[in-house]
Design an enzyme around this catalytic site. Structure first.
Site, PDB file in Angstrom:
ATOM      1  N   CYS A   1       0.808  -1.056   0.022  1.00  0.00           N
ATOM      2  CA  CYS A   1       0.132   0.001   0.080  1.00  0.00           C
ATOM      3  C   CYS A   1       0.815   1.169  -0.178  1.00  0.00           C
ATOM      4  O   CYS A   1       2.067   1.178   0.091  1.00  0.00           O
ATOM      5  CB  CYS A   1      -0.972  -0.091   1.200  1.00  0.00           C
ATOM      6  SG  CYS A   1      -1.872  -1.595   1.345  1.00  0.00           S
TER       7      CYS A   1
ATOM      8  N   ARG B   1       1.478   2.154  -5.750  1.00  0.00           N
ATOM      9  CA  ARG B   1       1.853   1.009  -4.713  1.00  0.00           C
ATOM     10  C   ARG B   1       0.449   0.307  -4.616  1.00  0.00           C
ATOM     11  O   ARG B   1       0.301  -0.634  -3.649  1.00  0.00           O
ATOM     12  CB  ARG B   1       2.184   1.650  -3.590  1.00  0.00           C
ATOM     13  CG  ARG B   1       3.509   2.395  -3.799  1.00  0.00           C
ATOM     14  CD  ARG B   1       3.938   3.045  -2.285  1.00  0.00           C
ATOM     15  NE  ARG B   1       4.269   2.116  -1.430  1.00  0.00           N
ATOM     16  CZ  ARG B   1       5.535   1.489  -1.277  1.00  0.00           C
ATOM     17  NH1 ARG B   1       6.419   2.232  -1.977  1.00  0.00           N
ATOM     18  NH2 ARG B   1       5.695   0.641  -0.377  1.00  0.00           N
TER      19      ARG B   1
ATOM     20  N   ASN C   1       0.976  -0.349   5.786  1.00  0.00           N
ATOM     21  CA  ASN C   1       1.344  -1.146   4.494  1.00  0.00           C
ATOM     22  C   ASN C   1       2.172  -2.401   5.220  1.00  0.00           C
ATOM     23  O   ASN C   1       3.125  -2.318   5.914  1.00  0.00           O
ATOM     24  CB  ASN C   1       2.405  -0.384   3.742  1.00  0.00           C
ATOM     25  CG  ASN C   1       3.091  -1.047   2.623  1.00  0.00           C
ATOM     26  OD1 ASN C   1       2.535  -2.086   2.181  1.00  0.00           O
ATOM     27  ND2 ASN C   1       4.558  -0.625   2.360  1.00  0.00           N
ATOM     28  N   GLY C   2       1.670  -3.725   4.596  1.00  0.00           N
ATOM     29  CA  GLY C   2       2.333  -4.753   5.236  1.00  0.00           C
ATOM     30  C   GLY C   2       1.381  -6.002   5.449  1.00  0.00           C
ATOM     31  O   GLY C   2       0.159  -5.711   5.166  1.00  0.00           O
TER      32      GLY C   2
ATOM     33  N   HIS D   1       9.422 -29.466 -27.844  1.00  0.00           N
ATOM     34  CA  HIS D   1       9.406 -30.317 -26.535  1.00  0.00           C
ATOM     35  C   HIS D   1       8.024 -30.315 -25.976  1.00  0.00           C
ATOM     36  O   HIS D   1       7.937 -30.640 -24.460  1.00  0.00           O
ATOM     37  CB  HIS D   1      10.534 -30.269 -25.599  1.00  0.00           C
ATOM     38  CG  HIS D   1      11.677 -30.546 -26.331  1.00  0.00           C
ATOM     39  ND1 HIS D   1      12.483 -31.734 -26.665  1.00  0.00           N
ATOM     40  CD2 HIS D   1      12.684 -29.326 -26.715  1.00  0.00           C
ATOM     41  CE1 HIS D   1      13.360 -31.290 -27.370  1.00  0.00           C
ATOM     42  NE2 HIS D   1      13.589 -29.952 -27.292  1.00  0.00           N
TER      43      HIS D   1
ATOM     44  N   LYS E   1       5.710  -8.344 -19.722  1.00  0.00           N
ATOM     45  CA  LYS E   1       5.104  -7.211 -20.287  1.00  0.00           C
ATOM     46  C   LYS E   1       3.343  -7.271 -20.938  1.00  0.00           C
ATOM     47  O   LYS E   1       2.825  -6.581 -20.220  1.00  0.00           O
ATOM     48  CB  LYS E   1       5.872  -6.208 -21.096  1.00  0.00           C
ATOM     49  CG  LYS E   1       7.158  -5.624 -20.653  1.00  0.00           C
ATOM     50  CD  LYS E   1       7.045  -4.459 -19.801  1.00  0.00           C
ATOM     51  CE  LYS E   1       6.894  -4.830 -18.197  1.00  0.00           C
ATOM     52  NZ  LYS E   1       8.166  -5.264 -17.761  1.00  0.00           N
TER      53      LYS E   1
ATOM     54  N   LYS F   1       3.390  -1.327  -7.898  1.00  0.00           N
ATOM     55  CA  LYS F   1       4.773  -1.200  -8.430  1.00  0.00           C
ATOM     56  C   LYS F   1       5.927  -1.836  -7.480  1.00  0.00           C
ATOM     57  O   LYS F   1       6.861  -2.275  -7.725  1.00  0.00           O
ATOM     58  CB  LYS F   1       5.055   0.366  -8.603  1.00  0.00           C
ATOM     59  CG  LYS F   1       6.437   0.958  -8.918  1.00  0.00           C
ATOM     60  CD  LYS F   1       6.462   0.623 -10.387  1.00  0.00           C
ATOM     61  CE  LYS F   1       7.971   0.781 -11.092  1.00  0.00           C
ATOM     62  NZ  LYS F   1       8.063   0.342 -12.286  1.00  0.00           N
TER      63      LYS F   1
ATOM     64  N   GLU G   1      10.842 -11.176 -20.755  1.00  0.00           N
ATOM     65  CA  GLU G   1      10.310  -9.892 -20.344  1.00  0.00           C
ATOM     66  C   GLU G   1       9.009  -9.322 -21.288  1.00  0.00           C
ATOM     67  O   GLU G   1       8.289  -9.056 -20.915  1.00  0.00           O
ATOM     68  CB  GLU G   1      11.588  -9.104 -20.506  1.00  0.00           C
ATOM     69  CG  GLU G   1      11.156  -7.433 -20.202  1.00  0.00           C
ATOM     70  CD  GLU G   1      11.053  -7.206 -18.929  1.00  0.00           C
ATOM     71  OE1 GLU G   1      10.383  -6.074 -18.733  1.00  0.00           O
ATOM     72  OE2 GLU G   1      10.827  -7.944 -18.061  1.00  0.00           O
TER      73      GLU G   1
ATOM     74  N   TRP H   1      -3.602  -1.715  -1.329  1.00  0.00           N
ATOM     75  CA  TRP H   1      -3.441  -2.824  -2.327  1.00  0.00           C
ATOM     76  C   TRP H   1      -4.016  -4.003  -1.348  1.00  0.00           C
ATOM     77  O   TRP H   1      -3.251  -4.615  -0.631  1.00  0.00           O
ATOM     78  CB  TRP H   1      -2.113  -3.192  -2.617  1.00  0.00           C
ATOM     79  CG  TRP H   1      -2.030  -4.041  -3.630  1.00  0.00           C
ATOM     80  CD1 TRP H   1      -2.072  -4.287  -5.128  1.00  0.00           C
ATOM     81  CD2 TRP H   1      -1.717  -5.727  -3.563  1.00  0.00           C
ATOM     82  NE1 TRP H   1      -1.898  -5.545  -5.934  1.00  0.00           N
ATOM     83  CE2 TRP H   1      -1.678  -6.336  -4.895  1.00  0.00           C
ATOM     84  CE3 TRP H   1      -1.510  -6.509  -2.241  1.00  0.00           C
ATOM     85  CZ2 TRP H   1      -1.526  -7.571  -4.932  1.00  0.00           C
ATOM     86  CZ3 TRP H   1      -1.430  -7.856  -2.615  1.00  0.00           C
ATOM     87  CH2 TRP H   1      -1.440  -8.579  -3.947  1.00  0.00           C
TER      88      TRP H   1
ATOM     89  N   GLU I   1       0.962  -8.218 -17.789  1.00  0.00           N
ATOM     90  CA  GLU I   1       0.914  -6.957 -16.860  1.00  0.00           C
ATOM     91  C   GLU I   1      -0.223  -6.325 -17.429  1.00  0.00           C
ATOM     92  O   GLU I   1      -0.831  -5.755 -16.534  1.00  0.00           O
ATOM     93  CB  GLU I   1       2.202  -6.721 -16.520  1.00  0.00           C
ATOM     94  CG  GLU I   1       3.331  -7.092 -15.593  1.00  0.00           C
ATOM     95  CD  GLU I   1       4.494  -6.128 -15.505  1.00  0.00           C
ATOM     96  OE1 GLU I   1       4.283  -5.483 -14.452  1.00  0.00           O
ATOM     97  OE2 GLU I   1       5.105  -6.146 -16.277  1.00  0.00           O
TER      98      GLU I   1
HETATM   99  C1  AGP Z   1       7.610  -5.672 -13.850  1.00  0.00           C
HETATM  100  O1  AGP Z   1       7.165  -5.033 -14.770  1.00  0.00           O
HETATM  101  C2  AGP Z   1       6.938  -5.867 -12.586  1.00  0.00           C
HETATM  102  N1  AGP Z   1       6.440  -4.445 -11.949  1.00  0.00           N
HETATM  103  C3  AGP Z   1       7.455  -6.825 -11.578  1.00  0.00           C
HETATM  104  O2  AGP Z   1       7.495  -8.001 -12.259  1.00  0.00           O
HETATM  105  C4  AGP Z   1       8.619  -6.079 -11.001  1.00  0.00           C
HETATM  106  O3  AGP Z   1       9.819  -6.310 -11.759  1.00  0.00           O
HETATM  107  C5  AGP Z   1       9.039  -6.826  -9.764  1.00  0.00           C
HETATM  108  O4  AGP Z   1       8.099  -6.787  -8.839  1.00  0.00           O
HETATM  109  C6  AGP Z   1      10.548  -6.471  -9.139  1.00  0.00           C
HETATM  110  O5  AGP Z   1      10.260  -5.251  -8.625  1.00  0.00           O
HETATM  111  P1  AGP Z   1      11.718  -4.386  -8.288  1.00  0.00           P
HETATM  112  O6  AGP Z   1      12.404  -4.280  -9.653  1.00  0.00           O
HETATM  113  O7  AGP Z   1      11.049  -3.269  -7.674  1.00  0.00           O
HETATM  114  O8  AGP Z   1      12.312  -5.323  -7.078  1.00  0.00           O
END
Ligand code: AGP
Length: 588
Positions: free
Chosen positions: A2, A27, A100-101, A488, A469, A583, A465, A74, A472
């Site tokens: 959060c 967040r 947060n947590g 395979h 992307k 994020k 990657e 969150w 996400e």
């Molecule tokens: C990637 O687009 C995501 N936001 C997520 O997978 C991110 O890379 C991952 O949570 C790691 O975050 P960080 O680089 O802040 O540790």
């Protein structure tokens, strides 16, 4: 994961809380709320959904008062409802808390408090905290002592801020395995989970360490250990500026950050020579090397692993941060853990680093947030220098991580194999000129349910990657894999019209990758080529400029970022705030 912001100011605090929440909304954006104290009353305004909804439905910024707390959620414990939105208050509305947590022992604490007559109105773990503080306040009659008494009962991860109806001149806070920062302003103070929340008001910040608490008034702050002993902490100057946070003329932060890459990749290459020398010295002195990270950062770590093993013949492993503890059997004194992170606050990674250090390993990290917990836990740090990244999907931070990885590998092998960083910036600018052809591909494929991304050797992490992307941002199923693995099993999933993105830069592996593309074509797949070369198997080709294999992964990532962005916008998704994500993943 959060976002918390709280403050005491001579000005009305509510508008500052709303502004700060807007900046940390990445967040978590399931619900939001603020509370202030004024004229002896503690008032709460909260709502499900985004902060602009809180403002529209509750006119939260009109709340009076100079002291307040704010939160963007969150959801972890309890559904996305108004009752579960923060701030949470105690029975007599005497105490309000934002958190947060995760409080792991909240159920037993809840039972104990119910026995004492406390009434709960939400399903959250957080709500035990204001009741615990209220209970302690009856005995201690002191906000800080009551806060310290409450946190000693908590198990789990938390960054909390507590506000008191009867003590409007003070706020208290505490952190354990979740970030909490003090913003030191002129006649105003802030507490937040992220410097971006108060960067518009001050560039002076005090980063709390684990098991530390803080008490702030408008005129100052004091930091304490959980045993109540005081800790002296000086503010640090923040490197980021407010201007870094504007979207400029772009529709979304994600698109703006994709277009920043011609500059950010150059800044990433500008590393402090002494820090780089020390980083490489530690790496070369290792008896074993483990690279670890999560998500996109893990993909960047895989690229450095490949170069260190292939060119420097350094035997190294790459382990997902969340799996590190279960695979750390060989981590010992002499091992060097190389951690990659944009936020520097990813809970899985901080846990991996703790496990590594407890086993005697050294930790060196490549991170964007210079003041983050990871940076402060590391023996040496290289920073990405790409400025704050607001879009939840990592874009500029990813290419910056790959570039810093290249700088490290070049320094280890003692040769600038990557080449001139400014040239890399120009090649990215050239790649961005394929934006329209990417948009066309996105329009054509936006309704396809499954996507596959394939590549070989050094480019394989880019297939991972690209898939991440797309998942996400578009919420479509996507899978990245080595091209060699297709036969395979996965080839069984390929049918007429299945889109497969084939990452095939010229050089080693090109012809083998093309053979795989031809196998796919034979089964009716729609082959989308990411390549500097033309080939008839590519039904659609997204051109990237020719480059060496150190730079190619950076250029390949850019059109994949754009593809995910355009498919997301074609599908009317918000690319900056994708559903169910945040994020910085600060819970394990
Ligand atoms: C990637 O687009 C995501 N936001 C997520 O997978 C991110 O890379 C991952 O949570 C790691 O975050 P960080 O680089 O802040 O540790």
């Amino acid at each position: 994961m959060c976002g918390i912001i709280a403050g005491i100011s001579e000005e009305d605090i509510a508008p500052l809380l709303i502004e700060g929440l807007m900046r940390v909304e990445y967040r978590g954006y399931d619900s939001a709320g603020i509370a202030t104290v004024h004229d002896g009353e503690l008032e709460v305004r909260k709502a499900v959904g985004r902060i602009d909804g809180l403002e529209r439905t509750q006119r939260a910024s009109t709340l009076a008062g100079n002291t307040g707390v704010g939160h963007t959620r969150w959801a972890t414990h309890g559904g996305v409802t108004k009752a579960n939105a923060h701030p949470h208050t105690s029975c007599g509305n005497k105490v309000a808390v934002v958190h947060n947590g995760i409080i792991e022992n909240y159920l037993e604490l809840r039972e104990e408090l119910k026995q004492k007559g406390h009434v709960f109105t939400s399903e959250t773990d957080t709500e035990v905290i204001p009741h615990l503080v209220e209970e302690a306040l009856k005995r201690k009659k002191d906000p800080l002592k009551a806060t310290l008494n409450a946190v000693k009962k908590l198990k789990g991860q938390y960054a909390i801020v507590v506000m008191f109806k009867d003590y409007p001149e003070v706020l208290t806070g505490a952190r354990n395995d979740a970030p909490l920062v003090v913003g030191v302003g002129k006649k105003e103070m802030f507490l937040a989970s992220d410097v971006l929340a108060f960067i518009a008001r001050t560039d002076q910040a005090v980063f709390l360490d684990n098991m530390e608490a803080v008490s702030v008034t408008a005129g100052g702050y004091k930091v304490y250990r959980f045993d109540g002993s005081e800790v002296s902490k000086k503010p640090t100057q923040l490197a980021w500026e407010l201007s870094d946070l504007s979207k400029q003329d772009y529709a979304h932060y994600t698109l703006k950050e994709i277009h920043e890459q011609p500059e950010t990749v150059v800044r990433a290459a500008l590393q402090d020579p002494r820090r780089l020398e020390n980083f490489v010295r530690i790496l070369k002195g290792a008896t074993s090397v483990v690279l670890t990270a999560s998500g996109s950062s893990y993909h960047a770590a895989l690229l450095l692993k490949d170069r260190l093993s292939r060119e420097a013949k350094i035997r190294c492993d790459a382990v997902l941060a969340g799996e590190f503890e279960d695979q750390a059997h060989f981590v010992e004194r002499g091992t060097v853990v190389v951690a990659f992170s944009q936020s520097g606050e990813t809970a899985d990674l901080l846990r991996a680093v703790k496990v590594g250090k407890d086993r005697g390993a050294s930790v060196i990290s490549i991170v964007n947030a210079a003041g983050s917990s990871l940076a402060r836990e590391s023996d040496e740090v290289l920073t990405l220098n790409c400025g704050p990244e607001v879009g939840v999907a990592a874009t500029k931070s990813f290419t910056a991580q790959v570039m810093v990885g290249n700088v490290v590998a070049d320094a280890v092998v003692g040769e600038n194999a990557t080449g001139d960083a400014k040239k890399v910036g120009r090649l990215i600018a050239e790649t961005l000129r394929s934006e329209d052809s990417v948009r066309q591909v996105a329009k054509e494929f936006k309704e396809r349910p499954d996507f596959y991304f394939i590549a070989r050797g050094h480019n394989y992490p880019i297939a991972l990657e690209g898939a991440l992307k797309l998942k996400e941002l578009s919420y479509l199923h996507a899978e990245g894999m080595p091209a060699s693995e297709l036969k395979h099993g996965t080839l069984a999933l390929i049918e007429k019209g299945t889109p497969v993105v084939v990452i095939a830069p010229s050089g080693e592996g090109f012809s083998a990758t093309i053979s795989n593309a031809l196998e796919l074509d034979a089964r009716g797949a729609e082959v989308i080529g990411i390549s500097d070369k033309v080939h008839p198997v590519f039904k659609h080709r997204i051109a990237i400029p020719r480059s060496n294999e150190k730079v190619a992964p950076i250029l390949e990532a850019v059109p994949l970022q754009l593809l995910a962005y355009f498919i997301a916008t074609e599908r009317k998704n918000d690319p900056d705030y994708p559903r169910n994500l945040a994020k910085s993943v600060t819970v394990r």
